[in-house]
Scaffold this motif. Structure first.
Motif, mmCIF file in Angstrom:
data_model
loop_
_atom_site.group_PDB
_atom_site.id
_atom_site.type_symbol
_atom_site.label_atom_id
_atom_site.label_comp_id
_atom_site.label_asym_id
_atom_site.label_seq_id
_atom_site.Cartn_x
_atom_site.Cartn_y
_atom_site.Cartn_z
ATOM 1 N N ASP A 14 0.807 -1.214 0.000
ATOM 2 C CA ASP A 14 0.000 0.000 0.000
ATOM 3 C C ASP A 14 0.848 1.275 0.000
ATOM 4 O O ASP A 14 0.348 2.353 -0.303
ATOM 5 C CB ASP A 14 -0.941 0.005 1.204
ATOM 6 N N GLN A 15 2.119 1.166 0.316
ATOM 7 C CA GLN A 15 2.979 2.346 0.391
ATOM 8 C C GLN A 15 3.407 2.872 -0.974
ATOM 9 O O GLN A 15 3.668 4.038 -1.128
ATOM 10 C CB GLN A 15 4.229 2.056 1.237
ATOM 11 N N ARG A 16 3.522 1.985 -1.948
ATOM 12 C CA ARG A 16 3.928 2.392 -3.310
ATOM 13 C C ARG A 16 5.138 3.331 -3.265
ATOM 14 O O ARG A 16 5.172 4.370 -3.919
ATOM 15 C CB ARG A 16 2.761 2.994 -4.054
ATOM 16 N N MET A 17 6.092 2.962 -2.442
ATOM 17 C CA MET A 17 7.287 3.781 -2.257
ATOM 18 C C MET A 17 8.342 3.411 -3.297
ATOM 19 O O MET A 17 8.542 2.240 -3.596
ATOM 20 C CB MET A 17 7.851 3.563 -0.857
ATOM 21 N N GLU A 18 8.994 4.426 -3.824
ATOM 22 C CA GLU A 18 10.092 4.215 -4.749
ATOM 23 C C GLU A 18 11.393 4.241 -3.951
ATOM 24 O O GLU A 18 11.629 5.175 -3.195
ATOM 25 C CB GLU A 18 10.094 5.314 -5.807
ATOM 26 N N VAL A 19 12.210 3.195 -4.123
ATOM 27 C CA VAL A 19 13.477 3.081 -3.406
ATOM 28 C C VAL A 19 14.610 3.135 -4.426
ATOM 29 O O VAL A 19 14.624 2.373 -5.392
ATOM 30 C CB VAL A 19 13.548 1.773 -2.596
ATOM 31 N N VAL A 20 15.539 4.036 -4.196
ATOM 32 C CA VAL A 20 16.682 4.211 -5.090
ATOM 33 C C VAL A 20 17.944 3.755 -4.366
ATOM 34 O O VAL A 20 18.188 4.162 -3.227
ATOM 35 C CB VAL A 20 16.847 5.694 -5.503
ATOM 36 N N PHE A 21 18.723 2.905 -5.025
ATOM 37 C CA PHE A 21 20.060 2.580 -4.540
ATOM 38 C C PHE A 21 21.019 3.484 -5.308
ATOM 39 O O PHE A 21 21.145 3.377 -6.525
ATOM 40 C CB PHE A 21 20.413 1.114 -4.782
ATOM 41 N N SER A 22 21.680 4.384 -4.588
ATOM 42 C CA SER A 22 22.632 5.315 -5.187
ATOM 43 C C SER A 22 24.039 4.786 -4.937
ATOM 44 O O SER A 22 24.548 4.881 -3.823
ATOM 45 C CB SER A 22 22.456 6.702 -4.561
ATOM 46 N N CYS A 23 24.631 4.220 -5.967
ATOM 47 C CA CYS A 23 25.926 3.529 -5.826
ATOM 48 C C CYS A 23 26.964 4.187 -6.728
ATOM 49 O O CYS A 23 27.098 3.837 -7.901
ATOM 50 C CB CYS A 23 25.776 2.061 -6.189
ATOM 51 N N VAL A 24 27.675 5.158 -6.194
ATOM 52 C CA VAL A 24 28.701 5.862 -6.959
ATOM 53 C C VAL A 24 29.890 4.944 -7.221
ATOM 54 O O VAL A 24 30.473 4.956 -8.301
ATOM 55 C CB VAL A 24 29.137 7.151 -6.229
ATOM 56 N N ASP A 25 30.232 4.118 -6.259
ATOM 57 C CA ASP A 25 31.311 3.142 -6.394
ATOM 58 C C ASP A 25 30.886 2.063 -7.399
ATOM 59 O O ASP A 25 29.862 1.417 -7.227
ATOM 60 C CB ASP A 25 31.589 2.519 -5.016
ATOM 61 N N ARG A 26 31.684 1.877 -8.448
ATOM 62 C CA ARG A 26 31.319 0.935 -9.519
ATOM 63 C C ARG A 26 31.175 -0.495 -9.001
ATOM 64 O O ARG A 26 30.292 -1.234 -9.435
ATOM 65 C CB ARG A 26 32.357 0.987 -10.651
ATOM 66 N N ARG A 27 32.019 -0.915 -8.083
ATOM 67 C CA ARG A 27 31.926 -2.275 -7.540
ATOM 68 C C ARG A 27 30.619 -2.461 -6.771
ATOM 69 O O ARG A 27 29.953 -3.483 -6.895
ATOM 70 C CB ARG A 27 33.143 -2.561 -6.646
ATOM 71 N N VAL A 28 30.229 -1.479 -5.985
ATOM 72 C CA VAL A 28 28.959 -1.555 -5.250
ATOM 73 C C VAL A 28 27.797 -1.588 -6.239
ATOM 74 O O VAL A 28 26.869 -2.383 -6.102
ATOM 75 C CB VAL A 28 28.809 -0.379 -4.262
ATOM 76 N N TYR A 29 27.844 -0.709 -7.243
ATOM 77 C CA TYR A 29 26.795 -0.679 -8.267
ATOM 78 C C TYR A 29 26.627 -2.066 -8.895
ATOM 79 O O TYR A 29 25.509 -2.581 -9.003
ATOM 80 C CB TYR A 29 27.157 0.357 -9.342
ATOM 81 N N ASP A 30 27.738 -2.668 -9.292
ATOM 82 C CA ASP A 30 27.683 -3.989 -9.923
ATOM 83 C C ASP A 30 27.140 -5.054 -8.979
ATOM 84 O O ASP A 30 26.388 -5.937 -9.399
ATOM 85 C CB ASP A 30 29.069 -4.399 -10.435
ATOM 86 N N CYS A 31 27.499 -4.979 -7.711
ATOM 87 C CA CYS A 31 27.001 -5.952 -6.719
ATOM 88 C C CYS A 31 25.496 -5.806 -6.520
ATOM 89 O O CYS A 31 24.775 -6.810 -6.460
ATOM 90 C CB CYS A 31 27.719 -5.783 -5.380
ATOM 91 N N VAL A 32 25.009 -4.566 -6.427
ATOM 92 C CA VAL A 32 23.571 -4.346 -6.258
ATOM 93 C C VAL A 32 22.829 -4.795 -7.522
ATOM 94 O O VAL A 32 21.799 -5.475 -7.436
ATOM 95 C CB VAL A 32 23.265 -2.869 -5.910
ATOM 96 N N LEU A 33 23.358 -4.453 -8.686
ATOM 97 C CA LEU A 33 22.746 -4.883 -9.944
ATOM 98 C C LEU A 33 22.649 -6.407 -10.011
ATOM 99 O O LEU A 33 21.596 -6.961 -10.346
ATOM 100 C CB LEU A 33 23.548 -4.344 -11.129
ATOM 101 N N GLU A 34 23.722 -7.078 -9.655
ATOM 102 C CA GLU A 34 23.732 -8.550 -9.662
ATOM 103 C C GLU A 34 22.668 -9.106 -8.716
ATOM 104 O O GLU A 34 21.949 -10.045 -9.056
ATOM 105 C CB GLU A 34 25.115 -9.057 -9.255
ATOM 106 N N GLU A 35 22.535 -8.530 -7.534
ATOM 107 C CA GLU A 35 21.539 -9.003 -6.570
ATOM 108 C C GLU A 35 20.116 -8.766 -7.072
ATOM 109 O O GLU A 35 19.247 -9.616 -6.893
ATOM 110 C CB GLU A 35 21.732 -8.338 -5.204
ATOM 111 N N LEU A 36 19.892 -7.618 -7.685
ATOM 112 C CA LEU A 36 18.564 -7.337 -8.228
ATOM 113 C C LEU A 36 18.226 -8.306 -9.354
ATOM 114 O O LEU A 36 17.100 -8.797 -9.442
ATOM 115 C CB LEU A 36 18.486 -5.882 -8.704
ATOM 116 N N GLU A 37 19.183 -8.578 -10.200
ATOM 117 C CA GLU A 37 18.949 -9.517 -11.296
ATOM 118 C C GLU A 37 18.754 -10.940 -10.775
ATOM 119 O O GLU A 37 17.886 -11.665 -11.255
ATOM 120 C CB GLU A 37 20.087 -9.437 -12.308
ATOM 121 N N LYS A 38 19.538 -11.344 -9.780
ATOM 122 C CA LYS A 38 19.385 -12.685 -9.189
ATOM 123 C C LYS A 38 18.040 -12.872 -8.520
ATOM 124 O O LYS A 38 17.498 -13.971 -8.501
ATOM 125 C CB LYS A 38 20.475 -12.944 -8.134
#
Length: 192
Positions: A155-179
Motif C-alpha cells: 500500500d505504500q507504493r514507495m520508490e526506493v533508489v540505490f545510489s551507488c557511486v562506487d562501480r563495484r557496489v553498483y555492480d554488486c547491487v545490480l547482480e543481486e537485483l537480477e538474481k
C-alpha cells in the motif's frame, strides 16, 4: 563511458526499485539516507558529503538529536539538498558489530519514511566505506531487506533508489537485483 543518466535502471512493478550511480546529494527524491556515525555530526564519505551539501542547518538540527545507536534511524530536514528530508542511520562496523544490524538499518529507515509519508527514498551503500562491510554481502542484505519490506507494505507504493557511486557496489547491487528475479526495465515503471 556511460553517463549517470544512462546508468539509471528500474526494477520491479509499480514504483519499486531504481539503481543509479548518481551522487546521492543530487537526487531529486523526497528523502535521502545518510550513512552516519553515532554522533550524527558529520564525518567522511557519504556522511561528510551530505553535511557539506545540506549546509550548516543540518548540523544544527543534528546537534539536537542526541546521536543515534547502530541500526537506528533519525529524521531531519534536507536544508540545501534537493531532498526534503534526510534519514540518518548508523550501520554496523564489520567484524565488530552484529552483522544483522545492517538489515535493521534499512528496515528502520523504510519504517521512518512510511511514518512521515515519504514516497521516494534513496540509500547509499550503508557500512561499505570506513565500516568495511564487504560490498557483495552488503548488497545482498540491502536488496533482500528492501524487497521484503516493499512486498510487506504494498500500500505504500514507495520508490526506493540505490545510489551507488562506487562501480563495484553498483555492480554488486545490480547482480543481486537480477538474481532476485526482478525484471529490469528502461524508462518508467509499469503502473497497476
Amino acid at each position: 563511458m556511460r553517463t549517470a543518466a544512462e546508468e539509471i535502471k528500474r526494477f520491479g512493478p509499480v514504483k519499486g526499485i531504481l539503481l543509479t550511480n548518481e551522487d546521492i546529494t543530487r537526487l531529486e527524491v523526497d528523502c535521502i539516507v545518510n550513512a552516519a556515525n553515532k554522533t550524527l555530526l558529520g564525518g567522511g564519505g557519504v556522511d561528510g558529503a551530505i553535511h557539506r551539501a545540506a549546509g550548516p542547518g543540518l548540523l544544527e538540527e543534528c546537534r539536537t538529536l542526541g546521536g543515534c545507536d547502530t541500526g537506528q534511524a533519525k529524521l531531519t530536514g534536507g536544508y540545501r539538498l534537493p531532498a526534503r528530508y534526510v534519514i540518518h542511520t548508523v550501520g554496523p562496523v564489520y567484524g565488530r558489530d552484529d552483522e544483522g544490524l545492517l538489515a535493521v538499518c534499512y528496515k528502520n529507515c523504510l519504517e521512518l519514511a512510511k511514518e512521515h509519508g515519504i514516497r521516494s527514498i534513496a540509500f547509499p551503500a550503508v557500512s561499505t566505506g570506513i565500516y568495511h562491510f564487504p560490498k557483495k554481502e552488503a548488497a545482498e542484505i540491502a536488496v533482500r531487506t528492501v524487497q521484503r519490506w516493499l512486498k510487506a507494505n504494498p500500500d505504500q507504493r514507495m520508490e526506493v533508489v540505490f545510489s551507488c557511486v562506487d562501480r563495484r557496489v553498483y555492480d554488486c547491487v545490480l547482480e543481486e537485483l537480477e538474481k532476485s528475479g526482478a525484471a529490469a526495465e528502461d524508462g518508467p515503471a509499469a503502473e497497476d
